[in-house]
Scaffold this motif. Sequence first.
Motif, mmCIF file in Angstrom:
data_model
loop_
_atom_site.group_PDB
_atom_site.id
_atom_site.type_symbol
_atom_site.label_atom_id
_atom_site.label_comp_id
_atom_site.label_asym_id
_atom_site.label_seq_id
_atom_site.Cartn_x
_atom_site.Cartn_y
_atom_site.Cartn_z
ATOM 1 N N VAL A 108 -5.014 10.508 -16.360
ATOM 2 C CA VAL A 108 -5.049 9.272 -15.580
ATOM 3 C C VAL A 108 -5.849 9.469 -14.295
ATOM 4 N N GLN A 109 -5.610 10.575 -13.621
ATOM 5 C CA GLN A 109 -6.344 10.844 -12.381
ATOM 6 C C GLN A 109 -7.839 10.966 -12.639
ATOM 7 N N ASN A 110 -8.202 11.540 -13.766
ATOM 8 C CA ASN A 110 -9.617 11.662 -14.109
ATOM 9 C C ASN A 110 -10.235 10.290 -14.394
ATOM 10 N N ILE A 111 -9.491 9.429 -15.111
ATOM 11 C CA ILE A 111 -9.988 8.091 -15.434
ATOM 12 C C ILE A 111 -10.155 7.249 -14.167
ATOM 13 N N LEU A 112 -9.210 7.382 -13.227
ATOM 14 C CA LEU A 112 -9.209 6.555 -12.019
ATOM 15 C C LEU A 112 -9.983 7.179 -10.863
ATOM 16 N N LYS A 113 -10.646 8.278 -11.114
ATOM 17 C CA LYS A 113 -11.402 8.940 -10.053
ATOM 18 C C LYS A 113 -12.465 7.989 -9.494
ATOM 19 N N GLY A 114 -12.457 7.790 -8.180
ATOM 20 C CA GLY A 114 -13.423 6.907 -7.537
ATOM 21 C C GLY A 114 -13.116 5.433 -7.671
ATOM 22 N N GLN A 115 -11.882 5.093 -8.144
ATOM 23 C CA GLN A 115 -11.510 3.692 -8.347
ATOM 24 C C GLN A 115 -10.576 3.175 -7.243
ATOM 25 N N TYR A 116 -10.359 3.964 -6.187
ATOM 26 C CA TYR A 116 -9.584 3.554 -5.008
ATOM 27 C C TYR A 116 -8.091 3.375 -5.295
ATOM 28 N N LEU A 117 -7.619 4.006 -6.366
ATOM 29 C CA LEU A 117 -6.207 3.932 -6.728
ATOM 30 C C LEU A 117 -5.731 5.344 -7.027
ATOM 31 N N SER A 118 -4.703 5.799 -6.323
ATOM 32 C CA SER A 118 -4.239 7.175 -6.438
ATOM 33 C C SER A 118 -2.940 7.237 -7.235
ATOM 34 N N VAL A 119 -2.930 8.056 -8.285
ATOM 35 C CA VAL A 119 -1.727 8.254 -9.106
ATOM 36 C C VAL A 119 -1.073 9.570 -8.689
ATOM 37 N N LYS A 120 0.224 9.508 -8.384
ATOM 38 C CA LYS A 120 0.935 10.658 -7.828
ATOM 39 C C LYS A 120 1.734 11.448 -8.863
ATOM 40 N N ARG A 121 2.353 10.741 -9.801
ATOM 41 C CA ARG A 121 3.263 11.432 -10.720
ATOM 42 C C ARG A 121 3.447 10.620 -11.985
ATOM 43 N N VAL A 122 3.693 11.319 -13.097
ATOM 44 C CA VAL A 122 3.984 10.679 -14.383
ATOM 45 C C VAL A 122 5.283 11.262 -14.923
ATOM 46 N N VAL A 154 0.823 -1.211 0.000
ATOM 47 C CA VAL A 154 0.000 0.000 0.000
ATOM 48 C C VAL A 154 0.861 1.267 0.000
ATOM 49 N N ARG A 155 2.183 1.118 0.007
ATOM 50 C CA ARG A 155 3.058 2.283 -0.104
ATOM 51 C C ARG A 155 3.130 2.719 -1.568
ATOM 52 N N GLN A 156 3.754 3.865 -1.814
ATOM 53 C CA GLN A 156 3.883 4.361 -3.183
ATOM 54 C C GLN A 156 4.770 3.431 -4.001
ATOM 55 N N GLN A 157 4.305 3.078 -5.184
ATOM 56 C CA GLN A 157 5.027 2.166 -6.071
ATOM 57 C C GLN A 157 5.118 2.790 -7.459
ATOM 58 N N SER A 158 5.926 2.194 -8.313
ATOM 59 C CA SER A 158 6.055 2.702 -9.678
ATOM 60 C C SER A 158 5.939 1.555 -10.673
ATOM 61 N N ILE A 159 5.493 1.909 -11.857
ATOM 62 C CA ILE A 159 5.412 0.939 -12.939
ATOM 63 C C ILE A 159 5.865 1.628 -14.227
ATOM 64 N N SER A 160 6.708 0.960 -14.996
ATOM 65 C CA SER A 160 7.225 1.523 -16.251
ATOM 66 C C SER A 160 6.676 0.742 -17.431
ATOM 67 N N ASP A 161 6.521 1.440 -18.542
ATOM 68 C CA ASP A 161 5.945 0.790 -19.710
ATOM 69 C C ASP A 161 6.366 1.527 -20.970
ATOM 70 N N GLU A 162 6.334 0.827 -22.088
ATOM 71 C CA GLU A 162 6.564 1.428 -23.409
ATOM 72 C C GLU A 162 5.281 1.292 -24.211
ATOM 73 N N MET A 163 4.791 2.404 -24.705
ATOM 74 C CA MET A 163 3.514 2.413 -25.415
ATOM 75 C C MET A 163 3.689 2.906 -26.843
ATOM 76 N N ASN A 164 3.006 2.267 -27.773
ATOM 77 C CA ASN A 164 2.958 2.725 -29.158
ATOM 78 C C ASN A 164 1.719 3.593 -29.337
ATOM 79 N N VAL A 165 1.939 4.860 -29.640
ATOM 80 C CA VAL A 165 0.825 5.802 -29.779
ATOM 81 C C VAL A 165 1.005 6.601 -31.065
ATOM 82 N N LEU A 166 -0.053 7.301 -31.451
ATOM 83 C CA LEU A 166 -0.040 8.091 -32.680
ATOM 84 C C LEU A 166 -0.012 9.573 -32.358
#
Length: 276
Positions: A161-175, A75-87
Amino acid sequence: MANNQIDLNFPKGGVFLIIIAVAAIILFSKSTVTIGPGEGGVIFESLGKGINTEKSYGEGFHIVLPWNKMIIRKVRQQSISDEMNVLSVNGLEVKVNGTIWYEPEFENLGKLIKTKGEDYERELLDPAINAAARSVVGRYTPEQLYSSKRDVIEQEILDEVQNILKGQYLSVKRVLVEDVKLPTTIRTAIETKLKQEQESLEYEFRLAKAKKEAERQKIDAEGKATANKILSASLTDKILQEKGIEATLKLSESPNSKVVVIGSGKSGMPIILGNQ
């Protein structure tokens, strides 16, 4: 030869007590849970309604009914990294490498696991990040993505991201957008353009500096000319004669041998004759 017999007087019911003691130890061990630092837990009630969403358990030692299960997650702050293909805005495919920092809401950990499962990063966080990245990157050109818009893009993705996850019990701190990969030809063209723009700005700076220096010299020369003009206008013959006499008298006071002839020079100025 007599047979020695050893009479073992074992208490009645002793075996049964041992079995009870062993069973109690096993039962106790299975009913205790230790939650580590930075972790939280929720109870899964096997004989009840599943995940208990009313209470989250913090760090430390806990006793759980043997037919229940403690689900433990970080439940502490964690990070996840990813590579995305976008247009990009003009349809060019780019690869964006990014890292996002998040943490589950401790008090709502049960609701998070009940609605999204234990693997809520894959079920909830990954889709939100991809959707936000595609939405934001699609507003910019490759050149903007490659150079000046990085910090703005990070903030916009975070907001999405914060708007998408609003009310989903998951808090995003930084990108953090770590890298934007463009096709080689596009990247080379952008780098060449940026280099040319930099050289142009440098050339304009040198011209502006030279122009300012020329103006400064012009102003300085005009000032000196004006001063000389004013000085020339103020120097009458009488003043020049007086200045010459003063200079002659000072010279005559020096220890060198000389002869001063008064009134022999042009306009009556003294003439100094000496061996020096």
